[in-house]
Design an enzyme around this catalytic site. Structure first.
Site, PDB file in Angstrom:
ATOM      1  N   ASN A 111      -6.456   0.326  10.379  1.00 24.50           N
ATOM      2  CA  ASN A 111      -5.152   0.574  10.992  1.00 24.50           C
ATOM      3  C   ASN A 111      -5.314   0.416  12.489  1.00 24.50           C
ATOM      4  O   ASN A 111      -6.153   1.090  13.100  1.00 24.50           O
ATOM      5  CB  ASN A 111      -4.658   2.001  10.693  1.00 24.50           C
ATOM      6  N   GLU A 170      -2.596  -1.216   8.430  1.00 27.12           N
ATOM      7  CA  GLU A 170      -1.438  -0.791   9.230  1.00 27.12           C
ATOM      8  C   GLU A 170      -1.497  -1.494  10.570  1.00 27.12           C
ATOM      9  O   GLU A 170      -2.549  -1.557  11.210  1.00 27.12           O
ATOM     10  CB  GLU A 170      -1.428   0.719   9.503  1.00 27.12           C
ATOM     11  N   HIS A 199      -3.005  10.565   2.049  1.00 26.09           N
ATOM     12  CA  HIS A 199      -2.353  10.266   3.328  1.00 26.09           C
ATOM     13  C   HIS A 199      -1.720  11.565   3.834  1.00 26.09           C
ATOM     14  O   HIS A 199      -0.506  11.681   3.949  1.00 26.09           O
ATOM     15  CB  HIS A 199      -1.334   9.135   3.172  1.00 26.09           C
ATOM     16  N   ARG A 226       0.856  -1.191   0.000  1.00 26.15           N
ATOM     17  CA  ARG A 226       0.000   0.000   0.000  1.00 26.15           C
ATOM     18  C   ARG A 226       0.885   1.232   0.000  1.00 26.15           C
ATOM     19  O   ARG A 226       1.770   1.366   0.858  1.00 26.15           O
ATOM     20  CB  ARG A 226      -0.922   0.040   1.223  1.00 26.15           C
ATOM     21  N   TYR A 269      -3.297   0.126  16.268  1.00 29.27           N
ATOM     22  CA  TYR A 269      -2.088   0.216  17.087  1.00 29.27           C
ATOM     23  C   TYR A 269      -2.340  -0.111  18.557  1.00 29.27           C
ATOM     24  O   TYR A 269      -1.487  -0.720  19.203  1.00 29.27           O
ATOM     25  CB  TYR A 269      -1.448   1.603  16.948  1.00 29.27           C
ATOM     26  N   GLU A 272      -7.017   7.467   7.677  1.00 27.30           N
ATOM     27  CA  GLU A 272      -7.184   7.934   9.056  1.00 27.30           C
ATOM     28  C   GLU A 272      -7.780   9.341   9.158  1.00 27.30           C
ATOM     29  O   GLU A 272      -7.151  10.259   9.711  1.00 27.30           O
ATOM     30  CB  GLU A 272      -5.854   7.872   9.809  1.00 27.30           C
TER      31      GLU A 272
END
Ligand code: IFM
Length: 468
Positions: free
Chosen positions: A315, A374, A147, A103, A317, A192
């Site tokens: 994504n 991600e 992005h 990506r 985390y 995001e």
């Protein structure tokens, strides 16, 4: 209280939900399905460099990174990983690693230096070369249109606060698809949007460094609107493309089991997660944000935003913990978390949150196809005298999260692939080059690439479909 992105994400974590799945690897579960995609993600401003080359216009991140004091150590993306010139070697690393997907993002100001109007052919040529090289290496390109590097010229016209941005973005999407849509099948609109809204327009700290509650909601809503406009445009201009978007999703927990903290978690979840998912996937905003959204909602906005998508990029985390704070901008503050492990960003390591997030998409959002677009971690990498990097913590991080993905798939979640963040160490926004997320180390003075232990480990998982 200074609310940085680091502090914000570090607030994740207390209170595990059900104890059935522990926050660590379940090493004996079965392997990944045939055809599961394994890859890596990057973003244009974080790796390309060459910011003044071949007709690229300035972006808001050029402006912001050159603002004294904005970025740690005064770093900028001017050179970054010099990927603009070194991409053939970087793609060799992808191929040799055994990865089947990549990506990347297209830099809007490289293609349209003024954001609208005249197309820069050399900008499109660059991405054309990348796509051809990826296909030749049998690596499936996932293209992300935005992005974070908005053309500065559009910021000067109001950026994500100007409703015209929906048309600007749809036009840009069509320009890129007209050139690459014959070879790129998978198209993500945004990356995001809630981070762009919160740190770019709510709390500050990211470009364009605006602040305020109304500013946050307007930027969030107009990203949703632009995303919907671009989805509709591409769907009609280029039928057959697989269209989606990429959201950073974080299960939110209250710090204490009190009505006030529980309500804080509902508010934060609505702002951070559901104000992106619900309008896109259900055609509504969550009730707790209605008072902020209604004054800026145009009559057709929700039908523009509510578009069918072919995949959702997730994504992930960490989770989040919040508590009530009547004096704060949104009535919430970061709560304490109780994680045992933290990354170099200060973010808690919480693989179980990824499982929870995937299960929620299965249960509440129709089990649409998902790519984990991600997931990864920054750690203090050390190069040994013999030039090796044994990043065991990152390997552990990846293994524990992949175990959760595998369990989620076994329980019916429609997860089609996993793309690590990131292929290369890169420009980590306000942290500059001080944080390393890559599975490949970048020695910035020489631009030498050194694959880390995690690169070899993940490559083996990609080749075998099993967690080593
Ligand atoms: O580097 C960022 C990326 O640009 C967006 N997602 C999170 C990563 C780590 O902070």
């Amino acid at each position: 209280m200074v609310l940085t992105r680091r502090r914000f994400l570090a607030s994740a974590g207390a209170m595990a939900a059900t104890p059935a799945i522990a926050d660590s690897a379940a090493a004996t579960a079965p392997g990944f399905p045939q055809g599961f995609l394994w890859g890596a993600s990057t973003a244009a401003y974080q790796i390309e460099g060459a910011v003044r080359e071949d007709g690229r216009g300035p972006s808001i991140w050029d402006t912001f990174s050159h603002t004294p004091g904005a970025i740690k150590n005064g770093d900028t993306g001017d050179v970054a990983c010099d990927h603009y010139h070194r991409w053939p070697g970087d793609f060799d690393l992808l191929r040799q690693g055994g990865f089947s997907a990549y990506r990347f993002s297209v830099s809007w100001p490289r293609v349209l230096p003024e954001g609208t109007g005249t197309v820069n052919p050399k900008g499109l040529d660059f991405y054309d070369r990348l796509v051809d090289a990826l296909l030749a290496a049998r690596i499936r390109p996932f293209l992300c249109l935005y992005h974070w590097d908005l053309p500065q010229a559009l910021q000067d016209r109001g950026g994500w606060h100007n409703r015209d941005i929906a048309a600007w973005f749809a036009d840009y999407a069509e320009v890129v698809a007209a050139r690459l849509g014959d070879r790129v099948g998978d198209w993500a609109m945004l990356n995001e949007p809630s981070v762009v809204a919160l740190f770019g327009h709510g709390l500050g700290g990211h470009a364009p460094n605006l602040k305020g509650r109304a500013s946050f909601f307007l930027a969030l809503h107009l990203q949703n609107l632009a995303q919907g406009a671009a989805l509709a445009r591409l769907r009609s201009a280029k039928p057959g493309l697989r269209l989606g978007t990429v959201l950073n999703l974080q299960p939110v927990r209250p710090e204490a089991d009190t009505p006030a903290d529980r309500q804080a978690a509902v508010i934060w979840d609505a702002m951070w997660n559901r104000s992106c998912m619900d309008p896109l996937l259900k055609g509504t905003y969550p009730e707790v944000v209605h008072a902020d959204i209604e004054p800026i909602l145009g009559p057709d906005d929700l039908s523009t935003i509510h578009q069918p998508i072919d995949f959702l990029g997730v994504n992930y985390y960490s989770r989040m913990v919040v508590k009530a704070d009547a004096g704060a901008m949104f009535g919430t503050a970061w709560g304490k978390n109780a994680a045992k492990r933290y990354t170099a960003m200060g973010w808690p390591v919480e693989p179980r949150g990824l499982y929870d997030q995937l299960a929620e998409i299965r249960d509440r959002y129709g089990n649409i196809p998902v790519y984990v677009t991600e997931n990864g971690a920054a750690y203090e990498d050390v190069v040994t005298p013999s030039g090796k990097i044994y990043d065991k913590e990152r390997v552990d991080f990846l293994r524990d999260h992949l175990a959760m993905v595998r369990t989620a798939i076994a329980e019916g979640c429609n997860v089609k692939g996993y793309l690590v963040w990131s292929l290369l160490d890169n420009f980590e926004w306000a942290f500059g080059y001080s944080k390393r997320f890559g599975i490949v180390y970048v020695d910035y003075p020489t631009q030498r690439r050194i694959p880390k232990q995690s690169y070899y480990w993940l490559g083996q998982v990609a080749r075998t479909g099993r967690l080593a």
